[in-house]
Design an enzyme around this catalytic site. Sequence first.
Site, PDB file in Angstrom:
ATOM      1  N   PHE A   1     -26.646  33.116 -17.626  1.00  0.00           N
ATOM      2  CA  PHE A   1     -27.378  34.080 -18.312  1.00  0.00           C
ATOM      3  C   PHE A   1     -28.825  34.284 -18.022  1.00  0.00           C
ATOM      4  O   PHE A   1     -29.743  34.268 -18.542  1.00  0.00           O
ATOM      5  CB  PHE A   1     -27.219  33.750 -19.795  1.00  0.00           C
ATOM      6  CG  PHE A   1     -27.225  35.005 -20.825  1.00  0.00           C
ATOM      7  CD1 PHE A   1     -26.368  36.154 -20.585  1.00  0.00           C
ATOM      8  CD2 PHE A   1     -28.324  35.019 -21.633  1.00  0.00           C
ATOM      9  CE1 PHE A   1     -26.495  37.086 -21.440  1.00  0.00           C
ATOM     10  CE2 PHE A   1     -28.212  36.155 -22.492  1.00  0.00           C
ATOM     11  CZ  PHE A   1     -27.507  37.234 -22.402  1.00  0.00           C
TER      12      PHE A   1
ATOM     13  N   THR B   1     -23.732  32.044 -12.082  1.00  0.00           N
ATOM     14  CA  THR B   1     -24.583  30.822 -12.082  1.00  0.00           C
ATOM     15  C   THR B   1     -25.560  30.802 -10.568  1.00  0.00           C
ATOM     16  O   THR B   1     -25.035  31.142  -9.585  1.00  0.00           O
ATOM     17  CB  THR B   1     -23.855  29.452 -12.067  1.00  0.00           C
ATOM     18  OG1 THR B   1     -23.051  29.168 -10.886  1.00  0.00           O
ATOM     19  CG2 THR B   1     -22.846  29.359 -13.073  1.00  0.00           C
TER      20      THR B   1
ATOM     21  N   GLU C   1     -18.694  42.208  -4.889  1.00  0.00           N
ATOM     22  CA  GLU C   1     -19.647  43.346  -4.233  1.00  0.00           C
ATOM     23  C   GLU C   1     -21.015  42.724  -4.423  1.00  0.00           C
ATOM     24  O   GLU C   1     -21.662  43.044  -3.078  1.00  0.00           O
ATOM     25  CB  GLU C   1     -19.560  44.650  -4.776  1.00  0.00           C
ATOM     26  CG  GLU C   1     -20.183  45.894  -4.432  1.00  0.00           C
ATOM     27  CD  GLU C   1     -19.874  46.106  -2.927  1.00  0.00           C
ATOM     28  OE1 GLU C   1     -18.585  46.555  -2.915  1.00  0.00           O
ATOM     29  OE2 GLU C   1     -20.294  45.400  -1.890  1.00  0.00           O
TER      30      GLU C   1
ATOM     31  N   VAL D   1     -23.538  40.365  -1.299  1.00  0.00           N
ATOM     32  CA  VAL D   1     -24.422  41.019  -0.129  1.00  0.00           C
ATOM     33  C   VAL D   1     -24.944  42.317  -0.575  1.00  0.00           C
ATOM     34  O   VAL D   1     -24.121  43.380  -1.112  1.00  0.00           O
ATOM     35  CB  VAL D   1     -23.647  41.162   1.213  1.00  0.00           C
ATOM     36  CG1 VAL D   1     -24.732  41.740   2.278  1.00  0.00           C
ATOM     37  CG2 VAL D   1     -23.075  39.924   1.522  1.00  0.00           C
TER      38      VAL D   1
ATOM     39  N   GLU E   1     -39.963  32.156  -2.975  1.00  0.00           N
ATOM     40  CA  GLU E   1     -39.512  31.290  -4.018  1.00  0.00           C
ATOM     41  C   GLU E   1     -40.339  30.002  -3.907  1.00  0.00           C
ATOM     42  O   GLU E   1     -41.126  29.723  -3.051  1.00  0.00           O
ATOM     43  CB  GLU E   1     -37.975  30.907  -3.723  1.00  0.00           C
ATOM     44  CG  GLU E   1     -37.096  32.073  -4.316  1.00  0.00           C
ATOM     45  CD  GLU E   1     -35.414  31.644  -4.413  1.00  0.00           C
ATOM     46  OE1 GLU E   1     -35.262  30.536  -4.863  1.00  0.00           O
ATOM     47  OE2 GLU E   1     -34.819  32.280  -3.404  1.00  0.00           O
TER      48      GLU E   1
ATOM     49  N   ASP F   1     -30.489  31.261   4.114  1.00  0.00           N
ATOM     50  CA  ASP F   1     -29.780  32.666   3.338  1.00  0.00           C
ATOM     51  C   ASP F   1     -29.341  33.650   4.076  1.00  0.00           C
ATOM     52  O   ASP F   1     -28.341  33.909   3.583  1.00  0.00           O
ATOM     53  CB  ASP F   1     -31.197  32.961   2.233  1.00  0.00           C
ATOM     54  CG  ASP F   1     -30.742  34.211   1.587  1.00  0.00           C
ATOM     55  OD1 ASP F   1     -30.167  34.033   0.679  1.00  0.00           O
ATOM     56  OD2 ASP F   1     -31.107  35.287   1.933  1.00  0.00           O
TER      57      ASP F   1
ATOM     58  N   LYS G   1     -25.119  34.840   3.862  1.00  0.00           N
ATOM     59  CA  LYS G   1     -24.955  36.160   3.939  1.00  0.00           C
ATOM     60  C   LYS G   1     -24.040  36.628   4.927  1.00  0.00           C
ATOM     61  O   LYS G   1     -22.953  37.480   4.771  1.00  0.00           O
ATOM     62  CB  LYS G   1     -25.979  37.093   3.757  1.00  0.00           C
ATOM     63  CG  LYS G   1     -26.670  37.104   2.268  1.00  0.00           C
ATOM     64  CD  LYS G   1     -28.174  37.548   2.095  1.00  0.00           C
ATOM     65  CE  LYS G   1     -28.529  37.570   0.706  1.00  0.00           C
ATOM     66  NZ  LYS G   1     -29.910  37.788   0.495  1.00  0.00           N
TER      67      LYS G   1
END
Lengths: 349, 349
Positions: free
Chosen positions: B12, B100, B153, B156, B213, B224, B228
């Site tokens: 959340f 998450t 979906e 990516v 980040e 990352d 992807k």
Amino acid sequence: MTKELKVAMLGFGSAGKAFAKLLMDKHGEILDKYKCDVKVVAIATNSKGSMVDEDGIDLELAISDVKNLNHFDKKRKGYSNLNSIEIAEKVNYDVIMELTPLKIFTGQPAIDHIKAALNRKKHAITANKGPIAWAYEELRDLAKRQNSLFYYETTVMDGTPVFNLVDETLDLCKVTEVNGILNSTTNFILEEIAKGKAYDDVIVEGKERGFIEADPAMDIEGWDAAAKTAVLLNVLMGANITPVDIERKGIEDITAEQIEYANKRGNIIKLICHGSIKNGKVIGKVEPKEISQDDIYSNIKGTSSIVTITTDLMRDLTIVEHDPEIEQTAYGVFSDLLRVIRFNKIIEY
Amino acid sequence: MTKELKVAMLGFGSAGKAFAKLLMDKHGEILDKYKCDVKVVAIATNSKGSMVDEDGIDLELAISDVKNLNHFDKKRKGYSNLNSIEIAEKVNYDVIMELTPLKIFTGQPAIDHIKAALNRKKHAITANKGPIAWAYEELRDLAKRQNSLFYYETTVMDGTPVFNLVDETLDLCKVTEVNGILNSTTNFILEEIAKGKAYDDVIVEGKERGFIEADPAMDIEGWDAAAKTAVLLNVLMGANITPVDIERKGIEDITAEQIEYANKRGNIIKLICHGSIKNGKVIGKVEPKEISQDDIYSNIKGTSSIVTITTDLMRDLTIVEHDPEIEQTAYGVFSDLLRVIRFNKIIEY
């Protein structure tokens, strides 16, 4: 159990022949995946005769006859003198495929072909943008009343999924704006003039290279772009307009000096299609505009095209088609045909 | 007749809350269009407690509680101490939504969450790319055996239809190559260095502006982008690979001099994701590459991203997402949820 799907093709030009080849190529795959045996039962042409055969026309022979004789072979089984509207009205088919040449100021006779099919509760697919630019709502509503399917993916950007993208993947999104570069002739001309060539030379060279049609006025004056804009706005924004409602400015007055001046400021001139909502009404515009070299629109060259669809939930989403060939046009109507087949399968199921 | 669809949300954070807002906003429209009453019956968090309520959680209160208390309100009806895997295993829901945080080197515990749901014949939607990068085939096959739906979906390009585009609109096309710019942190860093800024200053400024980040290593070293790429190749090309199988080179060694030198030749350096087939095997690559300023890839700036999908029948087709916000991520999982609803409707019908 295998089902049969009978297709009537109106028009057998380069797109029609490319579709026929693709269908021959994929016939077995469709049979495997969807248990559907697709047969072309009619082909109408304006000057090469017609073919009608409920058992299915031999597409290989049809292509080679037209190639060798510049006409269907009158001695061939299935040779017919029915014209396109007679085929639409009389032949026993499931799906009509409208592939006749565009009449940009009326959309006819393609509109009548599609009406004839829908009135008989047949499905309709059009690669011809005339019917969508001139009579979209009427045809859509007629199809709905008749429980017929009516698809037209190819009418903008060939087989690139524009309408299916919105239909199938942007559920509950409301389209608020559309932009695009959709006319390759003007794209080519503006690029060549930017290279320093004279306007008249560009036209001659473009005709030689096949980028420019014999009479380029419809492209240069923005009519082709206006028709595509009308199609986009009718389908995606419920505009209910025609090409003459689009505020239209072509590239006929763009000079080499203007292009050069724009260039000095880091800009490139492109013919831009635009649609948005003003005072609750959808308005469409076609006009040459300066685009920053930092913008992806500046990199759309030659026959490539681009559309950006703005929605409330997904904001701007852009799709680019690169240097399409006739095979990509053929895939457009082919993918519409697959939608019809999938829908039939769901109904069965 | 109205049907109910019960959703369990695992996570959340910002995407989860944005999804909850979108769902509240569109609840009535879904009810009208699909006769489906969507209820969130569980929300699991790692550090803020959980909520479980079969009658449907009040999402407005859930959002405000977390905002005001930095925790769900323990006195609120439905407050629960169940953790995410317990919710996946025990609560009565129809669809699990995996939101998450990504664990880039294992894909866990997200994989276990999804397995727990599928084992119970529930549908699963993930915004977390870990499961698709690490266990796609296993999860896909499990979903198939259980007659469950499994959508991803958002993994990516957020809500931009990449997988649905291929699924729904490129029927019978075989994907032969994939290219893209999919990591915004490296995109930002390379752009800023090109402006003449020092590497360390760019990192500090990027963190302040929220583009980078706290620990940017996963982005800078290309992990990352590799994750992807693995997702794209697993889904679109049946690669059955993981991020460690991707040939990976980050931007850590790119110098200001290299960028400047590329620039002088009219090129821009971008971190490019690539997949293709070599000797019958799908291979994936992530590496910094020089892109011509004439190429649309050169104009993908900041958080925008681009993917080009090459297929046998439609050749190159490019899709661009412009400056996405968290609402576009939310739309991704929302559109997957709509697919589940549409599928349920077809089954009924």
